[in-house]
Design a protein around this motif. Structure first.
Motif, PDB file in Angstrom:
ATOM      1  N   VAL A 242       0.833  -1.168   0.135  1.00  0.00           N
ATOM      2  CA  VAL A 242      -0.105  -0.045   0.084  1.00  0.00           C
ATOM      3  C   VAL A 242       0.806   1.202   0.035  1.00  0.00           C
ATOM      4  O   VAL A 242       1.862   1.350   0.838  1.00  0.00           O
ATOM      5  N   TYR A 243       0.776   2.207  -0.879  1.00  0.00           N
ATOM      6  CA  TYR A 243       1.522   3.293  -1.069  1.00  0.00           C
ATOM      7  C   TYR A 243       0.663   4.484  -1.340  1.00  0.00           C
ATOM      8  O   TYR A 243      -0.525   4.546  -1.726  1.00  0.00           O
ATOM      9  N   PHE A 244       1.187   5.571  -0.383  1.00  0.00           N
ATOM     10  CA  PHE A 244       0.311   6.799  -0.648  1.00  0.00           C
ATOM     11  C   PHE A 244       1.196   8.035  -0.923  1.00  0.00           C
ATOM     12  O   PHE A 244       2.523   7.892  -0.406  1.00  0.00           O
ATOM     13  N   ALA A 245       1.114   9.013  -1.666  1.00  0.00           N
ATOM     14  CA  ALA A 245       1.795  10.177  -2.020  1.00  0.00           C
ATOM     15  C   ALA A 245       0.788  11.228  -2.041  1.00  0.00           C
ATOM     16  O   ALA A 245      -0.352  11.301  -2.688  1.00  0.00           O
ATOM     17  N   GLY A 246       1.202  12.231  -1.460  1.00  0.00           N
ATOM     18  CA  GLY A 246       0.389  13.665  -1.307  1.00  0.00           C
ATOM     19  C   GLY A 246       0.658  14.388   0.021  1.00  0.00           C
ATOM     20  O   GLY A 246       1.618  14.214   0.593  1.00  0.00           O
ATOM     21  N   HIS A 247      -0.143  15.385   0.327  1.00  0.00           N
ATOM     22  CA  HIS A 247       0.061  16.093   1.459  1.00  0.00           C
ATOM     23  C   HIS A 247      -0.439  15.049   2.672  1.00  0.00           C
ATOM     24  O   HIS A 247      -1.144  14.346   2.586  1.00  0.00           O
ATOM     25  N   GLY A 248       0.279  15.438   3.802  1.00  0.00           N
ATOM     26  CA  GLY A 248       0.169  14.699   4.967  1.00  0.00           C
ATOM     27  C   GLY A 248      -0.239  15.914   6.078  1.00  0.00           C
ATOM     28  O   GLY A 248       0.667  16.830   6.011  1.00  0.00           O
ATOM     29  N   SER A 249      -0.733  15.645   7.055  1.00  0.00           N
ATOM     30  CA  SER A 249      -0.812  16.553   8.387  1.00  0.00           C
ATOM     31  C   SER A 249      -1.266  15.865   9.749  1.00  0.00           C
ATOM     32  O   SER A 249      -1.739  14.651   9.488  1.00  0.00           O
ATOM     33  N   VAL A 250      -1.030  16.316  10.606  1.00  0.00           N
ATOM     34  CA  VAL A 250      -1.368  15.878  11.798  1.00  0.00           C
ATOM     35  C   VAL A 250      -2.534  16.451  12.616  1.00  0.00           C
ATOM     36  O   VAL A 250      -2.599  17.514  12.830  1.00  0.00           O
TER      37      VAL A 250
END
Length: 312
Positions: free
Chosen positions: A82-90
């Motif tokens: 499983v791969y994710f790319a993009g913006h991330g936040s807390v």
């Protein structure tokens, strides 16, 4: 011992958001998804059948991404990536993955990372799991896994490896003008060209260490990782820096050094059998016809086992 997964019994779900309404655009993410899908389906890496790799780009809602992972989790019996790319936040001390309509401060507009983790915990039939996060604050995911004994027990997935592009408080990097993001670009380059002096199989432990050294030397964010139950021994391809430019035909009984042979016990599908036989040909330097002759007319896993013994 490092091992390559059976491509027929493995699945990959690649999720990414490149277009946003309220956040900075990330056009490199679209390139990440295409390049990684092409790599995973090629002989350079795992040679997964095209139908075993699903790309979910800029999903309108979290359910689309979670649904794709749930389907793959139900189908995979060997390895699930499983791969994710993009913006991330807390948000509320937890990692959230940004979707096209995400607004910072509005947690209901994001995809909680824990949703994906729960699918792996509850719905997956796969023996091994690989989670790759190329986003800001992605290091929070392995951090949460080790925050406390109770949480670690709850988050543990047997045979899992989590690779994150950045530490808890760092931002992932998408250099202007580059085709891919810094982290995914380095990962793709390593799988394409190999690690000089590295192991014959590019397992996740070797990839992680190489990516740390490479990205740190470039002044980029340093990736983080979490290994559970020997997940680091899973390989994403052969080390092409350790393979000859073209196979040379070897005499019967010639020793091929330290290159690992496919293990017949790891083959579960017809696709895996054909892939392993192709590896036998590359490592031994023999043609497909010669491998077939040494298998004494057997087929399937029997052919692989006899060929493996005869060519060694």
């Amino acid at each position: 011992m490092s091992v390559l997964p059976d491509p027929g019994a493995s699945r990959a779900v690649l999720i990414g958001t490149s277009r946003y309404r309220h956040l900075e655009q990330l056009p490199a993410v679209s390139n990440n998804l295409r390049a990684l899908a092409g790599l995973l389906t090629s002989p350079v890496s795992l040679h997964l059948p095209a139908q075993n790799v699903r790309v979910v780009e800029s999903p309108a809602a979290g359910q689309s991404a979670v649904g794709a992972v749930r389907q793959a989790a139900a189908e995979a019996t060997d390895t699930l990536i499983v791969y994710f790319a993009g913006h991330g936040s807390v948000d509320a001390d937890a990692l959230s993955l940004a979707l096209p309509d995400t607004e910072y401060g509005r947690i209901e507009t994001s995809l909680p990372y824990d949703w994906l983790r729960q699918v792996l915990l509850l719905d997956s039939r796969a023996e091994r799991h690989v989670v790759i996060l190329d986003c800001c604050c992605s290091g929070l995911a392995p951090g949460r896994m080790s925050a406390s004994p109770g949480l670690a027990d709850q988050a543990a997935v047997e045979g899992s490896f989590l690779l994150a592009a950045a530490a808890e408080t760092r931002t992932a990097l998408a250099p202007v003008g580059d085709t891919c993001t810094a982290f995914t670009g380095a990962l793709l380059d390593t799988l394409h060209h190999g690690i000089p002096g590295g192991p014959a199989l590019l397992d996740l432990a070797a990839l992680y260490q190489h990516l740390r050294r490479t990205l740190e030397a470039r002044g980029h964010p340093v990736p983080q990782a979490r290994d559970r139950n020997s997940g680091a021994r899973l390989a994403l391809g052969r080390n092409h820096a350790a393979l000859p430019a073209s196979p040379a035909v070897l005499a019967f009984g010639t020793v091929t050094g330290e290159r690992p042979w496919p293990d017949p016990r790891s083959v579960r599908t017809v696709t895996g059998s054909f892939t392993a036989l192709a590896d036998v040909r590359v490592i031994s330097g023999l043609t497909h016809r010669a491998v077939g002759e040494r298998s004494a007319g057997r087929s399937g896993c029997q052919c692989l086992l006899v060929s493996w013994q005869a060519c060694r």
